[in-house]
Enzyme design. Sequence first.
Site, PDB file in Angstrom:
ATOM      1  N   GLU A  19      -3.268  12.804  12.526  1.00  0.00           N
ATOM      2  CA  GLU A  19      -3.683  12.302  11.218  1.00  0.00           C
ATOM      3  C   GLU A  19      -5.138  12.745  11.005  1.00  0.00           C
ATOM      4  O   GLU A  19      -6.015  12.387  11.799  1.00  0.00           O
ATOM      5  CB  GLU A  19      -3.575  10.767  11.230  1.00  0.00           C
ATOM      6  CG  GLU A  19      -3.659  10.145   9.879  1.00  0.00           C
ATOM      7  CD  GLU A  19      -3.370   8.633   9.911  1.00  0.00           C
ATOM      8  OE1 GLU A  19      -3.503   8.006  10.966  1.00  0.00           O
ATOM      9  OE2 GLU A  19      -3.019   8.107   8.853  1.00  0.00           O
TER      10      GLU A  19
ATOM     11  N   GLU B 260       1.377  -1.871   9.606  1.00  0.00           N
ATOM     12  CA  GLU B 260       1.253  -0.702   8.725  1.00  0.00           C
ATOM     13  C   GLU B 260       0.323   0.241   9.460  1.00  0.00           C
ATOM     14  O   GLU B 260      -0.873   0.003   9.546  1.00  0.00           O
ATOM     15  CB  GLU B 260       0.715  -1.157   7.369  1.00  0.00           C
ATOM     16  CG  GLU B 260       1.061  -0.191   6.263  1.00  0.00           C
ATOM     17  CD  GLU B 260      -0.034   0.828   6.080  1.00  0.00           C
ATOM     18  OE1 GLU B 260       0.051   1.906   6.722  1.00  0.00           O
ATOM     19  OE2 GLU B 260      -0.971   0.558   5.321  1.00  0.00           O
TER      20      GLU B 260
ATOM     21  N   ASN C 173     -10.794   1.364   5.602  1.00  0.00           N
ATOM     22  CA  ASN C 173     -10.665   2.363   4.523  1.00  0.00           C
ATOM     23  C   ASN C 173     -10.415   1.742   3.151  1.00  0.00           C
ATOM     24  O   ASN C 173     -10.821   2.291   2.136  1.00  0.00           O
ATOM     25  CB  ASN C 173      -9.624   3.436   4.868  1.00  0.00           C
ATOM     26  CG  ASN C 173      -8.246   2.885   5.081  1.00  0.00           C
ATOM     27  OD1 ASN C 173      -8.068   1.686   5.296  1.00  0.00           O
ATOM     28  ND2 ASN C 173      -7.253   3.742   5.033  1.00  0.00           N
TER      29      ASN C 173
ATOM     30  N   CYS D 172      -4.084   6.160   4.723  1.00  0.00           N
ATOM     31  CA  CYS D 172      -2.933   6.416   5.595  1.00  0.00           C
ATOM     32  C   CYS D 172      -1.809   7.109   4.839  1.00  0.00           C
ATOM     33  O   CYS D 172      -0.869   7.610   5.447  1.00  0.00           O
ATOM     34  CB  CYS D 172      -2.459   5.132   6.243  1.00  0.00           C
ATOM     35  SG  CYS D 172      -2.277   3.810   5.070  1.00  0.00           S
TER      36      CYS D 172
END
Length: 484
Positions: A387, A256, A158, A290
């Site tokens: 998500e 992460e 991303n 995110c």
Amino acid sequence: MLDLKDPSLLRQACYIDGQWVGADSGETFPVTNPAGGAVIAHVPRCGAAETERAFQAADRAFATWRETTAAERARILRRWFDLMLTHQDDLARIMTLEQGKPLAEAKGEIAYAAAYVEWFAEEARRAYGDVIPSPARDRQIVVTKEPVGVCAAITPWNFPSAMITRKVAPALAAGCTIVLKPAEQTPLSALALAELAARAGVPAGVFSVVTGRASAIGGVMTGSPLVRKLTFTGSTGVGRLLMAQCAPTIKKLSLELGGNAPFIVFDDADLDAAVAGAIASKYRNAGQTCVCSNRFLVQDGVYDQFAEKLAAAVALLKVGGGLEEGVTQGPLIDEPAIAKVESLVEDAIAKGARVVSGGKRHALGGTWYEPTVLADVSRDMEVAREEIFGPVAPLFRFKTEDEAIAIANDTEFGLAAYFYSKDHARVWRVSRRLEYGMVGINTGLISTEVAPFGGVKCSGTGREGSKYGLDEYMEVKYLALGGL
Ligand code: ADP
């Protein structure tokens, strides 16, 4: 073919120990443009053997790289930063072609990615230790910082550049060497960064890039005793797996992982500012970050007004190919990504959500999805827990501050949270009670190289960027000098 000013930035080989190489098997895999699906390049499908060699090179290089002065490392990083900006247009073009994001966003990401390199070039010289007052007269206690050693990095698609520099720059600044496995969807941005790092003077073996089979490469990264640290950005599921794989060799870890960011709009918020923040935090990168707002919690008194204003702002978004002028919403990365978004929206509608805007695949076809706003969303819908990673804003309704906090914290994730309020007491109260690593207060944009990025709970461990980001690549060593 990609119309680059400097075609040598398009590398279709891995960069291992200072050499551009193919896979041992000669195999490659295609890199495609999410806007239309055309193949733009092929890169090597490497596996364990090539990765082993990259780590042996990293181990050899560590012996000399760790002995360089911080100033020498800083100068090389600074040159890398300069080169990234010199080639910003080409790097952005490569990114848009393999990732799909609008060119303006890609340019912004290159500047942001380069900012990490500049920041850690500066921080390299500030890896200070401590002198601690001794409990005994004949003793001196000194604390120094040393590079962790050989590192491994795995990054997602991303942010094809920024997720790399926020790992590689602090590693190099600290005196570590590092081997990177970029996402299969976006290897070209990583390879272009390696090319520029080489031009900047990063020595052979200090930074290698291996493309190919995720599980085979990941197996070496997590299993090899040469590797002292793994840094990963990606899904919580893969993070969990990698963490378990690292357990036998007790590696230092930075993870992460996923998020489920709440975006709370209180009755006393500046609604226009909240809408601007919502657009920035939700629809950037077509919702594929995110830290994207995943759940909009809107207080009863302003719910309808906020929904209306948000829908009006969403109507101004322009969907299309990332290279087209004025486009703000590119395609989603691939078919599984859009299928997931589609199923989450269908589930919400089936359970009673109301479509305010969008709600389906875009007429352009491919992996374009309409920027969507859903109202009357409830906690039994999948969007409350999953998500979304797409351009969908689900609006939940709440009555009291306590209720908002309870809903916001009701998730296994704890990366970013946002809220809008003009009441100072509430700002402090709510900031304290949100179980998140990062909180945006009256802003929808929180990412910057100067601040610590990272999460709590199942969103991971460790921080990237800021002065804390360097410590992730350093070990503290305590020296006790006796007999003084
Ligand atoms: P996303 O949903 O963003 O693609 P992933 O966690 O699947 O998130 O992917 C993030 C990165 O992790 C990518 O570089 C991917 O290739 C890598 N990856 C996925 N599975 C594994 C694995 N088993 N071992 C090592 N790396 C993996």
